[in-house]
Design an enzyme around this catalytic site. Structure first.
Site, mmCIF file in Angstrom:
data_model
loop_
_atom_site.group_PDB
_atom_site.id
_atom_site.type_symbol
_atom_site.label_atom_id
_atom_site.label_comp_id
_atom_site.label_asym_id
_atom_site.label_seq_id
_atom_site.Cartn_x
_atom_site.Cartn_y
_atom_site.Cartn_z
ATOM 1 C CE LYS A 221 -4.283 -2.032 1.627
ATOM 2 N NZ LYS A 221 -5.315 -2.166 2.705
ATOM 3 N NE ARG A 256 -6.845 -8.725 1.329
ATOM 4 C CZ ARG A 256 -6.496 -7.991 0.275
ATOM 5 N NH1 ARG A 256 -5.512 -7.089 0.381
ATOM 6 N NH2 ARG A 256 -7.109 -8.165 -0.883
HETATM 7 N N1 LIG Z 1 -9.783 -7.228 5.237
HETATM 8 C C1 LIG Z 1 -9.117 -6.489 4.310
HETATM 9 N N2 LIG Z 1 -9.448 -6.631 3.003
HETATM 10 C C2 LIG Z 1 -8.765 -5.864 2.110
HETATM 11 N N3 LIG Z 1 -8.894 -5.799 0.759
HETATM 12 C C3 LIG Z 1 -8.000 -4.865 0.334
HETATM 13 S S1 LIG Z 1 -7.844 -4.428 -1.326
HETATM 14 C C4 LIG Z 1 -6.717 -3.085 -1.264
HETATM 15 C C5 LIG Z 1 -7.421 -1.796 -1.594
HETATM 16 C C6 LIG Z 1 -6.450 -0.670 -1.314
HETATM 17 C C7 LIG Z 1 -5.305 -0.551 -2.096
HETATM 18 C C8 LIG Z 1 -4.402 0.488 -1.826
HETATM 19 C C9 LIG Z 1 -4.667 1.383 -0.799
HETATM 20 S S2 LIG Z 1 -3.545 2.653 -0.446
HETATM 21 N N4 LIG Z 1 -4.069 4.013 -0.988
HETATM 22 O O1 LIG Z 1 -3.400 2.739 0.966
HETATM 23 O O2 LIG Z 1 -2.314 2.306 -1.146
HETATM 24 C C10 LIG Z 1 -5.815 1.272 -0.035
HETATM 25 C C11 LIG Z 1 -6.719 0.227 -0.301
HETATM 26 N N5 LIG Z 1 -7.278 -4.346 1.343
HETATM 27 C C12 LIG Z 1 -7.765 -4.978 2.480
HETATM 28 C C13 LIG Z 1 -7.435 -4.842 3.866
HETATM 29 O O3 LIG Z 1 -6.548 -4.054 4.308
HETATM 30 N N6 LIG Z 1 -8.153 -5.640 4.748
#
Ligand SMILES: Nc1nc2[nH]c(SCCc3ccc(S(N)(=O)=O)cc3)nc2c(=O)[nH]1
Length: 276
Positions: A221, A256
């Site tokens: 991330k 994860r």
């Molecule tokens: N339980 C759970 N499920 C999840 N599914 C995802 S998908 C990732 C979506 C995303 C990508 C990138 C950024 S960023 N802007 O911080 O780089 C935020 C969210 N993530 C998670 C998480 O953490 N838990």
């Protein structure tokens, strides 16, 4: 500590790795859905081989700015993969979705857990989680993926997120979902600045103290970009694996990750250092 679903129990005496499997169409492949499923199955089985205890199947991106995917398209992506994975492995399978219909169909196809970034707030989601008897991950998000990173604000991010998750646990209990099926997730990067993410990491022990398994998702991330002042994949992977080690030392139950082998190694070291 355990996490129960209708058919399986996940032993969380030691932290485990949840391998990430995004089944979103690869715009470069012209093989169509069948090739996609075969490739995704190979990747999933590879992650199981590397030590993943859970495979998290997602058909709709929830990254910042992501456009929604309709229910039929999402099911077309994830259901063949879940059926194939179930036929080839006994691994715990979670479905990363916010839609109740996708939850139900995925569990009918063999999924054990509902990983809902909206913490079962969609109409019908609580009923779907109850009826499927799946394990559930309740995650905190401020706003919606499309706009959540614009200007996130909290009074006290740790207290606010813990209070939200507590309210969602109460809603699950009222819906007849047993405590043994619930895990909680602060939702790193889902409506959080770097400072918010660091405060949540620093206080993971407080979430662990709330008594439910804690899932941590920081893999690759962008929170690490601002911290390090540069952005390349290897630096994001190093920061992700280091964060996994930290989270394990704080009592997190599920990490994860895109990078299963490296994360398994970090958790193995954390366990070895914790054995007193
Ligand atoms: N339980 C759970 N499920 C999840 N599914 C995802 S998908 C990732 C979506 C995303 C990508 C990138 C950024 S960023 N802007 O911080 O780089 C935020 C969210 N993530 C998670 C998480 O953490 N838990």
């Amino acid at each position: 500590m355990q996490l129960n679903s209708r058919n399986r129990t996940l032993d969380l005496a030691r932290p485990v790795v949840m391998g990430i499997l995004n089944v979103t169409p690869d715009s470069f492949s012209d093989g169509g859905a069948y090739v996609e499923t075969a490739r995704a199955l190979d990747h999933a089985l590879g992650m199981v081989e590397q030590g993943a205890a859970i495979v998290d199947v997602g058909g709709e991106s929830t990254r910042p700015g992501a456009d929604p995917v309709d229910e039929r398209e999402e099911m077309a992506r994830v259901l063949p993969l879940i059926e194939a994975l179930r036929a080839h492995s006994d691994v715990f399978i979670s479905i990363d979705t916010i839609k109740p219909r996708v939850m139900r169909e995925a569990c009918a196809a063999g999924a054990d857990m509902i990983n809902d970034v909206m913490a079962l707030r969609a109409p019908g989601a609580l009923e779907a989680a109850c009826d499927t008897q799946a394990a559930v991950c309740l995650m905190h998000m401020q706003g919606q993926p499309r706009t959540m990173q614009k200007a996130p604000v909290y009074d006290d991010v740790v207290a606010d997120v813990r209070s939200f998750l507590g309210a969602r646990v109460a809603a699950c209990r009222d819906a007849g979902i047993d405590d043994s099926r619930i895990c909680l997730d602060p939702g790193f990067g889902f409506g959080k600045t770097l400072e918010h993410n660091l405060a949540l990491m620093r206080n993971l022990h407080a979430f662990v103290g709330d008594g439910y398994p804690v899932l941590v998702g920081v893999s690759r991330k962008s929170m690490f970009v601002k911290l390090h002042g540069h952005d390349d994949m290897s630096s994001r992977i190093h920061a992700s694996v280091t964060s996994a080690f930290w989270a394990a030392t704080q009592g997190a139950g599920i990490i994860r990750s895109h990078d299963v082998a490296h994360t398994v190694e970090a958790l193995t070291l954390a366990a070895a250092l914790a054995d007193n």
